[in-house]
Write an enzyme that holds these catalytic residues in place. Structure first.
Site, PDB file in Angstrom:
ATOM      1  N   GLU A 179      33.893 -15.234 -55.015  1.00 47.79           N
ATOM      2  CA  GLU A 179      34.422 -13.853 -55.600  1.00 47.79           C
ATOM      3  C   GLU A 179      35.371 -14.592 -57.039  1.00 47.79           C
ATOM      4  OE1 GLU A 179      36.252 -11.004 -53.001  1.00 47.79           O
ATOM      5  OE2 GLU A 179      34.830 -11.222 -51.581  1.00 47.79           O
ATOM      6  N   ASN A 201      41.485 -15.945 -60.049  1.00 49.09           N
ATOM      7  CA  ASN A 201      40.430 -16.530 -59.238  1.00 49.09           C
ATOM      8  C   ASN A 201      40.904 -16.511 -57.776  1.00 49.09           C
ATOM      9  OD1 ASN A 201      38.017 -16.914 -60.864  1.00 49.09           O
ATOM     10  ND2 ASN A 201      39.527 -18.073 -62.185  1.00 49.09           N
ATOM     11  N   HIS A 418      33.112   0.416 -39.765  1.00 48.04           N
ATOM     12  CA  HIS A 418      33.761  -0.948 -40.488  1.00 48.04           C
ATOM     13  C   HIS A 418      33.996  -2.088 -39.346  1.00 48.04           C
ATOM     14  CE1 HIS A 418      37.022  -3.379 -42.590  1.00 48.04           C
ATOM     15  NE2 HIS A 418      35.689  -3.416 -43.190  1.00 48.04           N
ATOM     16  N   GLU A 420      35.418  -5.465 -39.512  1.00 49.29           N
ATOM     17  CA  GLU A 420      36.158  -6.741 -40.167  1.00 49.29           C
ATOM     18  C   GLU A 420      36.221  -7.682 -39.095  1.00 49.29           C
ATOM     19  OE1 GLU A 420      37.104  -7.869 -43.388  1.00 49.29           O
ATOM     20  OE2 GLU A 420      37.181  -9.461 -42.047  1.00 49.29           O
ATOM     21  N   HIS A 488      30.220  -7.940 -46.467  1.00 55.06           N
ATOM     22  CA  HIS A 488      31.338  -8.467 -47.271  1.00 55.06           C
ATOM     23  C   HIS A 488      31.631  -9.830 -46.967  1.00 55.06           C
ATOM     24  CE1 HIS A 488      32.821  -5.110 -49.898  1.00 55.06           C
ATOM     25  NE2 HIS A 488      31.728  -4.856 -49.469  1.00 55.06           N
ATOM     26  N   GLU A 489      31.984 -10.603 -48.050  1.00 55.70           N
ATOM     27  CA  GLU A 489      32.213 -12.050 -47.880  1.00 55.70           C
ATOM     28  C   GLU A 489      31.003 -12.905 -47.231  1.00 55.70           C
ATOM     29  OE1 GLU A 489      34.463  -9.863 -46.291  1.00 55.70           O
ATOM     30  OE2 GLU A 489      35.516  -9.600 -48.239  1.00 55.70           O
ATOM     31  N   GLU A 507      28.580  -7.789 -50.489  1.00 58.32           N
ATOM     32  CA  GLU A 507      29.150  -8.165 -51.645  1.00 58.32           C
ATOM     33  C   GLU A 507      29.173  -9.231 -52.148  1.00 58.32           C
ATOM     34  OE1 GLU A 507      34.133  -7.704 -52.176  1.00 58.32           O
ATOM     35  OE2 GLU A 507      33.419  -8.912 -50.414  1.00 58.32           O
ATOM     36  N   GLU A 513      37.165  -4.301 -56.536  1.00 59.00           N
ATOM     37  CA  GLU A 513      38.282  -4.348 -55.900  1.00 59.00           C
ATOM     38  C   GLU A 513      39.221  -5.294 -56.619  1.00 59.00           C
ATOM     39  OE1 GLU A 513      36.731  -5.339 -51.687  1.00 59.00           O
ATOM     40  OE2 GLU A 513      37.318  -7.250 -51.929  1.00 59.00           O
TER      41      GLU A 513
END
Ligand code: NOJ
Ligand code: CA
Length: 710
Positions: A179, A201, A418, A420, A488-489, A507, A513
């Site tokens: 990202e 970053n 979701h 996570e 994501h990730e 993602e 975001e």
């Protein structure tokens, strides 16, 4: 599916054959690859665009590492003979389950070059080339053989020797994090440890090679040739980064290691992912390429009727911006609530709030709803070192899963689960069946998974072989339960959505975001992403933020686009799962602009890449699946831009109502991002539209056929 394979033939060679160069031409002779064994018997390849050299002679092969049971193992890289070659020409059309176009042409010439060592071991290695008119793919195969069974890859020795110091769009070779904001520089200036702004970053890279970059790597030569290097079908193998030799403009494969420093564990027969090089003299040619998808296997899911692209909203941006929280302790009723610290803070995933989102989605034709923070465990999720505290089946006390599911069903809304994992992928593998059964029970049709933080228990990397297999396992498990998945990730995609079409999006890059919790994404960001991150597959970028400023308590924090550009992203940032990321109240304040989000399609019959330049601008037109509606998105970087769009792709003789969502006269991303104008006009295939884009701006257009007689 039409498949023609012609000219399949076999060459046989004797052991005393002279050094020879084999030439593989693309079907229409645009791309040429050559292959030879040098005097040491080491394989080399080169690539040409027309007659122009793009990749100079570059070596291939592997360094191997001894295992406990196999001592003194030698690299498999030289002393080879060509034992035989098979070649074929493939020309077929296939239909993706969803995509940017209805029909994909897969037309290439393949050479499978069978090598055998001249040593007593006589180990075998095959190199398979597929040469397309828009680039090449090659991969290695280790056939079943007596003297190479289980082995550890210490290094892949594939090189990509470039011809000069090209302009390069890069992010550093971090094993866990992708990202990053892109840096544009000459190849000779790549330096991961000199990244500009820390808070912009995610972290200073902590890997040993500061001159490694991630793929897809986008480059442009001084003569205007566009080159993109990536990989396709990354399965049971680590992700490949590229080490940059800054003096010689040479890239070499750098595989992401495991926790012990080993790269890949293989057992013959085995194949590697494809190494891909897309080449075009037009930037739009890179965006239009289907090479990465073509190099992936067809769908392994037989019945795909349950896989349906959709738009969704989420109890999400309110947490990203600090209006509410994921933790149940954010609920004032919770015994752990810190009311004195956060008097107005609350727990976002409460039943009443979720119903409010369901109502908004239902009255605006948005199909899906994501809710984060619904389950227990969020209080201690971040920087999770021990794992195991999320179980994905225990809702918080203020989230009534049964009531919510029934309400969603009644209103025609599909709930998005979701999960996570906070990096606890090993535990998640044991929890998956239970988690997916829970989704089935409560009618959730999709899941968003997440891998924030270090991979536990033993510090595997997000992009290493173990996690690569984990992501595929998650997609397969989801398919088993007829659930669509958005990760994501994870590692950046390599076209595997062709094989697992329920893997709708990832993602795996710097999403919108980052504008919520950091210095954000600079206006050029979205003009680079389609050339880099999106080359491997769709991105859950989460466009559609309407409240550009004032959503954060941190001074200066804002989205780095105009509102009109947020609309254009629905067309330029392709995803079959597309979020309308802002809060219902922010949409309600601009329902005229929200109309575009309601109308825009997420699945397409056709796509025209009208103009593009990485880092500067992109204009794309797409035709909705099974409809005659077209949508155009045009975006620019920090510079204002005027462009003429020729509508000659529209059906001849048909009239369309164009609704143009444009930047206002004085709009600009920094000082006046919310000014937009909406204009309607009748157009046909002879019309030309003049678009004016503000600095950091964009333009979105819907083109809906006008019924005859109106
Ligand atoms: C990072 C993801 O990108 C974001 O979408 C999510 O809200 C948080 N992790 C929490 O899972
Ligand atoms: Ca993320």
């Amino acid at each position: 599916m039409k498949k023609i394979i012609i000219a399949a033939f076999l060459f046989a060679f004797t052991n005393n054959i002279k050094a020879q160069t084999y030439t593989i031409q693309s079907p229409h002779n645009i791309i040429k690859a050559t292959f030879l064994l040098n005097k040491n018997g080491q394989p080399h390849y080169a690539v040409y665009f027309n007659t122009k050299e793009v990749i100079k002679s570059s070596s291939m092969g592997f360094a191997l590492k001894e295992t406990y049971s196999v001592k003194g193992i030698q690299s498999i890289k030289d002393n080879f003979l060509v034992s035989s070659i098979d070649s074929s020409l493939v020309n077929e059309i296939w239909q993706p389950v969803w995509g940017e176009v209805k029909n994909i042409k897969n037309n290439y010439r393949q050479y499978s070059i069978h090598l055998i060592e001249k040593t007593d071991l006589q180990r075998k290695l095959d190199i398979i080339f597929r040469v397309f008119d828009d680039g090449i793919g090659f991969r290695y195969a280790f056939p079943k053989q007596p003297n190479l069974k289980y082995f550890i890859i210490a290094d892949e020795l594939t090189q990509f020797n470039l011809t000069a110091d090209h302009k390069t769009f890069w992010i550093p070779g971090d094993y866990d994090e992708n990202e990053y904001a892109y840096t544009t520089s000459k190849l000779s200036q790549v330096d991961g440890w000199k990244l500009p702004i820390l808070s912009n970053n995610p972290k200073q890279i902590n890997e040993p090679d500061e001159y490694a970059v991630q793929t897809p790597l986008m480059m442009k030569t001084d003569e205007g040739l566009y080159i993109n290097i990536h990989e396709a079908a990354l399965v049971n193998y680590p992700s490949m980064q590229l080490h940059v030799d800054r003096n010689n403009f040479s890239l070499s494969g750098s595989l992401v290691p495991d926790a012990l420093g080993n790269k890949g564990y293989l057992r013959a027969p085995a194949i590697t992912p494809w190494r891909t090089i897309i080449i075009s003299d037009k930037a739009t040619g890179i965006l239009a390429s289907k090479l990465v998808l073509n190099l992936n296997e067809p769908s392994k899911i037989a019945n795909t009727s349950w896989i349906k692209p959709m738009k969704f909203i989420g109890v999400w941006w309110e947490m990203q911006t600090g209006k509410s929280g994921w933790n149940y302790s954010d609920n004032p009723d919770s015994v752990n609530n810190k009311k004195e610290l956060f008097p107005n803070h609350h727990h976002g995933a409460n039943t009443a709030n979720v119903k409010h989102y369901i109502d908004f989605a239902a009255s605006n034709g948005i199909k899906g709803l994501l809710v984060e923070g619904w389950n227990t465990g969020w209080e201690e999720w971040f920087n999770n070192w021990y794992g195991g505290h999320f179980d994905f089946v225990t809702p918080n006390p203020d989230f009534d899963v049964k009531e919510i599911s029934e309400y969603a069903k009644h209103k025609g809304i599909q709930m998005i689960m979701h999960n996570e994992t906070s990096g606890d992928a090993a535990t998640y593998e044991r929890q998956m069946d239970t988690a997916f059964r829970f989704m089935n029970k409560f009618g959730y049709t999709s899941v968003k998974t997440g891998y924030v933080g270090n991979i536990i228990p033993r510090g595997e990397h997000h992009d290493g072989q173990w996690m690569i297999n984990h992501y595929i396992h998650a997609a397969q498990k989801a398919a088993q339960y007829k659930v669509m998945i958005d990760m994501h990730e994870p590692v950046r995609p390599t076209g595997l959505s062709r094989t697992y079409p329920n893997w709708l999006a990832c993602e795996a890059g710097r999403g919108n975001e980052w504008n919520a919790f950091s210095d954000g994404n600079q206006p050029e960001h979205e003009t680079i992403m389609p050339f880099t991150r999106l080359i491997g597959g769709p991105m859950d970028y989460t466009p559609g933020i309407f409240k550009i400023k004032g959503y954060s308590n941190v001074a200066g924090r804002q989205v780095h686009t105009t509102l009109a550009k947020q609309l254009a992203l629905y067309v330029t940032m392709y995803s079959p799962l597309q979020m309308a990321a802002d809060l219902p109240e922010n949409y309600k304040a601009h329902m005229d602009a929200f109309q575009f989000i309601k109308d825009v399609a997420v699945d397409w019959d056709d796509t025209k890449f009208l103009e593009a330049e990485p880092g500067d601008y992109i204009t794309i037109a797409r035709k909705a699946k099974n409809k005659n509606d077209w949508f155009i998105g045009s975006i620019t970087d920090e510079n204002a831009r005027e462009t003429k769009i020729n509508l000659d792709f529209l059906d001849k003789g048909k009239k369309y109502m164009a609704t143009i969502y444009a930047d206002g006269k004085d709009a600009d991303w920094k000082n006046n991002p919310m000014e937009y104008v909406i204009k309607k006009q009748t157009v046909d295939s002879k019309s030309v539209l003049l678009l004016k884009l503000a600095p950091g701006g964009g333009c979105a257009i819907s083109l809906i056929p006008i019924a005859i007689g109106k």
